[in-house]
Motif scaffolding. Structure first.
Motif, short mmCIF file in Angstrom:
data_model
loop_
_atom_site.label_atom_id
_atom_site.label_comp_id
_atom_site.label_asym_id
_atom_site.label_seq_id
_atom_site.Cartn_x
_atom_site.Cartn_y
_atom_site.Cartn_z
N PHE A 1 0.83 -1.19 0.00
CA PHE A 1 0.00 0.00 0.00
C PHE A 1 0.88 1.25 0.00
N VAL A 2 0.69 2.09 -1.00
CA VAL A 2 1.42 3.36 -1.05
C VAL A 2 0.74 4.34 -0.11
N GLN A 3 1.52 4.95 0.76
CA GLN A 3 0.98 5.91 1.73
C GLN A 3 1.24 7.36 1.32
N MET A 4 2.31 7.61 0.56
CA MET A 4 2.59 8.97 0.11
C MET A 4 3.54 8.93 -1.08
N VAL A 5 3.39 9.91 -1.96
CA VAL A 5 4.30 10.10 -3.08
C VAL A 5 5.11 11.36 -2.79
N LEU A 6 6.42 11.23 -2.82
CA LEU A 6 7.31 12.36 -2.54
C LEU A 6 7.97 12.82 -3.84
N ARG A 7 8.08 14.11 -3.98
CA ARG A 7 8.84 14.73 -5.08
C ARG A 7 10.07 15.38 -4.46
N LEU A 8 11.24 15.02 -4.97
CA LEU A 8 12.49 15.52 -4.42
C LEU A 8 13.37 16.09 -5.53
N GLY A 9 14.24 17.00 -5.17
CA GLY A 9 15.14 17.57 -6.16
C GLY A 9 15.87 18.77 -5.60
N TYR A 10 16.53 19.47 -6.50
CA TYR A 10 17.31 20.65 -6.13
C TYR A 10 16.59 21.89 -6.64
N GLY A 11 16.32 22.82 -5.74
CA GLY A 11 15.60 24.02 -6.11
C GLY A 11 15.23 24.82 -4.88
N PRO A 12 14.39 25.85 -5.03
CA PRO A 12 13.98 26.66 -3.88
C PRO A 12 13.32 25.80 -2.81
N SER A 13 13.59 26.13 -1.56
CA SER A 13 13.03 25.33 -0.47
C SER A 13 11.58 25.64 -0.18
#
Length: 306
Positions: free
Chosen positions: A278-290
């Protein structure tokens, strides 16, 4: 979800113990009818409490769902013996104040595999899996998010619930204590595939620009083998641990729960070849403004001391 802050803390001084409870007055019946997302949010706050306790020199002994007769009592945290110097929680403390959701474009710089492995290991410390899907799976995720956005746009109840948690206009946004103020919406997406919820919807916001987002967003799936309140609480703590570690690693982050808010879409989010049930959350990650800080409720509204 939507910076609703659906938690209450009560500290019993004589027992050096916190009770962490959910605040169902801040639930979202349309988007989160099972309160799964509410549990994740409360568990993230619980994890921050554990980190803060360790930073203050205490060992936080945590028990999840200690009273079956009181489902709103999510956890107890006892401040036990002094924390050991080897505590893996205390080093995360500086990130609590630095971590913000970023609804801005990220660069195309690829996250090093060593950082991805460390984030997956961080989730495992809370008994939860974090995986980085392949390109085909990312595209499938983006299609599901697009589907969910279309469903939301046609659902009056969803639109009304979203409006309830947005704060538009300087007079409202600058004094908000919860919800998403317009200064945290980020720019409107002119192009690109990054899954970023547009809290403005079809309504214009003064001074808000449009820009191009990344076409190949770097996503991660956080999930569990089962799907009960205990697993939700484990996942929420793992989510916060991953977000704090990512912040220390110099990454910006955002969350997308669009496709998880529709049961038939949520099932399709998972990778059938993965052990993640079961997926509980999808995270988007990367380099950019906080991203900017969002408001918090005053302490006296969320903490009682006895």
């Amino acid at each position: 979800m939507h910076n609703a802050q659906p938690w209450k803390f009560r500290f019993f001084h004589s027992r050096s113990t916190f009770r962490v409870c959910s605040d169902l007055d801040r639930a979202m019946p349309r988007a989160d009818p099972t309160t799964r997302a509410l549990h994740l949010g409360c568990a993230a706050a619980l994890f921050n409490l554990r980190v803060a306790a360790a930073h203050a020199g205490w060992e936080p002994e945590t028990e999840l769902l200690p009273d079956p007769a009181d489902p709103q009592l999510l956890a107890t945290v006892r401040l036990a013996s002094p924390a050991t110097p080897e505590s893996d929680l205390a080093p995360l403390y500086p990130a609590i104040h630095r971590r913000h959701t970023s609804r801005y474009p990220f660069t195309d710089e690829v996250i090093p595999q060593a950082i991805k492995d460390a984030l997956s290991a961080a989730a495992l410390l809370e008994g939860v899996r974090l995986i980085f899907p392949d390109a085909w799976h990312v595209q499938s995720l983006l299609d599901l998010v697009h589907d969910a956005e279309g469903r939301d746009a046609m659902d009056p109840a969803a639109s009304e619930e979203l409006r309830h948690w947005t704060r538009v206009g300087a007079d409202v946004a600058d004094t908000a204590r919860d919800g998403i103020p317009d200064y945290a919406f980020g720019p409107r997406k002119r192009d690109g595939k990054a899954p970023v919820r547009d809290f403005a919807g079809r309504h214009p916001v003064a001074g808000r620009d449009a820009t191009t987002f990344e076409n190949a967003p770097q996503l991660a799936l956080l999930g569990t083998a089962s799907d009960r309140p205990r697993e939700w609480l484990q996942a929420g703590q793992a989510m916060e641990r991953v977000l704090l570690q990512a912040t220390l690693d110099g990454l910006s982050t955002s969350l997308t729960s669009h496709a998880l808010e529709w049961p038939e879409l949520r099932w399709a989010v998972r990778d059938p070849q993965s052990a993640m049930g079961f997926v509980q959350m999808v995270l988007r990650l990367g380099y950019g403004p906080s991203g900017p800080a969002t408001p918090r409720r005053p302490v006296h509204e969320v903490l009682d001391i006895e």
